[in-house]
Design a protein around this motif. Structure first.
Motif, mmCIF file in Angstrom:
data_model
loop_
_atom_site.group_PDB
_atom_site.id
_atom_site.type_symbol
_atom_site.label_atom_id
_atom_site.label_comp_id
_atom_site.label_asym_id
_atom_site.label_seq_id
_atom_site.Cartn_x
_atom_site.Cartn_y
_atom_site.Cartn_z
ATOM 1 N N VAL A 49 -23.569 14.147 -35.705
ATOM 2 C CA VAL A 49 -22.878 15.171 -34.925
ATOM 3 C C VAL A 49 -21.783 14.476 -34.132
ATOM 4 N N THR A 58 -22.198 15.550 -42.004
ATOM 5 C CA THR A 58 -21.640 15.442 -40.655
ATOM 6 C C THR A 58 -21.286 16.816 -40.095
ATOM 7 N N ILE A 59 -21.376 16.918 -38.794
ATOM 8 C CA ILE A 59 -20.999 18.125 -38.063
ATOM 9 C C ILE A 59 -19.953 17.717 -37.042
ATOM 10 N N VAL A 117 -25.501 11.169 -32.594
ATOM 11 C CA VAL A 117 -24.439 11.868 -31.877
ATOM 12 C C VAL A 117 -23.341 10.869 -31.540
ATOM 13 N N SER A 149 -18.676 15.001 -31.643
ATOM 14 C CA SER A 149 -18.122 16.000 -30.729
ATOM 15 C C SER A 149 -16.881 15.504 -30.004
#
Length: 223
Positions: A16, A170-171, A103, A18
């Motif tokens: 993830v 993946t995000i 993350v 961000s």
């Protein structure tokens, strides 16, 4: 229509990645710094235009950072104290830890503020810009290559390679136009409280205010 979450179910371990300002945290760090220089309104207007995709990000960042020239580097410690996590971030991090996911943070903001925050949260992968300093003062310049729209995509690709996670697992989460390349590269793209240009291109758009609104959707897709 293809379910944007379906492909993720095949992977036991996800990455993830961000964006930070106005996504992982509730503030725009450069505006907090600019407040000390008396240029907050000017900087905020340029930031908003850049996030809408109306300005070249690198050029806009240089212009905004230039307004910070002469500030003592000590103001960065003050700014770090003002930063707050977006609601739902602790829950997202706990979910990732419990399931063995990774993350990472990638930002058009600054290592000087993000790194200490990431360290307290156990986040190992961070890519951001650096502020140039001379004699204890900000010079009004960026030190090193600027992490812009293309740079964020490069970071995502590199983080995935280091963790041996395929890009399809993946995000990417972001809110501004400088996130678009990263979002396009990821297996799942998430617009969070995003500008229209981002929301319309992402696989899913979350209105906010909670980042962990993503978790029920992921859990449902993964069974």
């Amino acid at each position: 229509m293809t379910d944007p979450f379906a492909a993720l179910a095949a992977y036991p371990r996800l990455l993830v990645c961000s964006d930070v300002d106005s996504t992982f945290i509730g503030q725009e760090v450069i505006e907090l710094i600019a407040r000390r220089a008396g240029t907050e309104a000017e900087v905020a207007a340029v930031t908003a235009a850049a996030m809408r995709g109306e300005l070249d990000f690198a050029a806009s960042l240089r212009a905004r950072v230039a307004t910070l020239a002469g500030l003592p580097v000590a103001v960065l410690a003050e700014v770090r104290k003002e930063v707050t996590l977006t609601p739902g971030v602790p829950e997202l991090l706990r979910w990732a830890a419990e399931h063995g996911h990774v993350v990472a943070l990638v930002s058009g903001g600054f290592h000087e503020v993000i790194d200490p925050l990431a360290a307290t949260l156990g986040i190992r992968h961070v890519r951001a810009n650096r502020l140039a300093v001379r004699d204890g003062l900000l010079t009004g310049e960026v030190d090193g290559p600027i992490i812009d729209r293309a740079g964020k995509a490069v970071a995502l690709r590199q983080f995935a390679a280091v963790e041996d996670i395929p890009l399809s697992a993946t995000i990417a989460i972001g809110d501004g136009a400088n996130d678009l390349d990263m979002l396009a590269l990821a297996g799942l793209s998430v617009a969070f409280a995003a500008k229209p240009v981002v929301a319309e291109r992402a696989d899913i758009a979350l209105p906010g205010p909670r980042l962990d609104d993503l978790l029920p959707l992921l859990e449902l897709a993964r069974g």
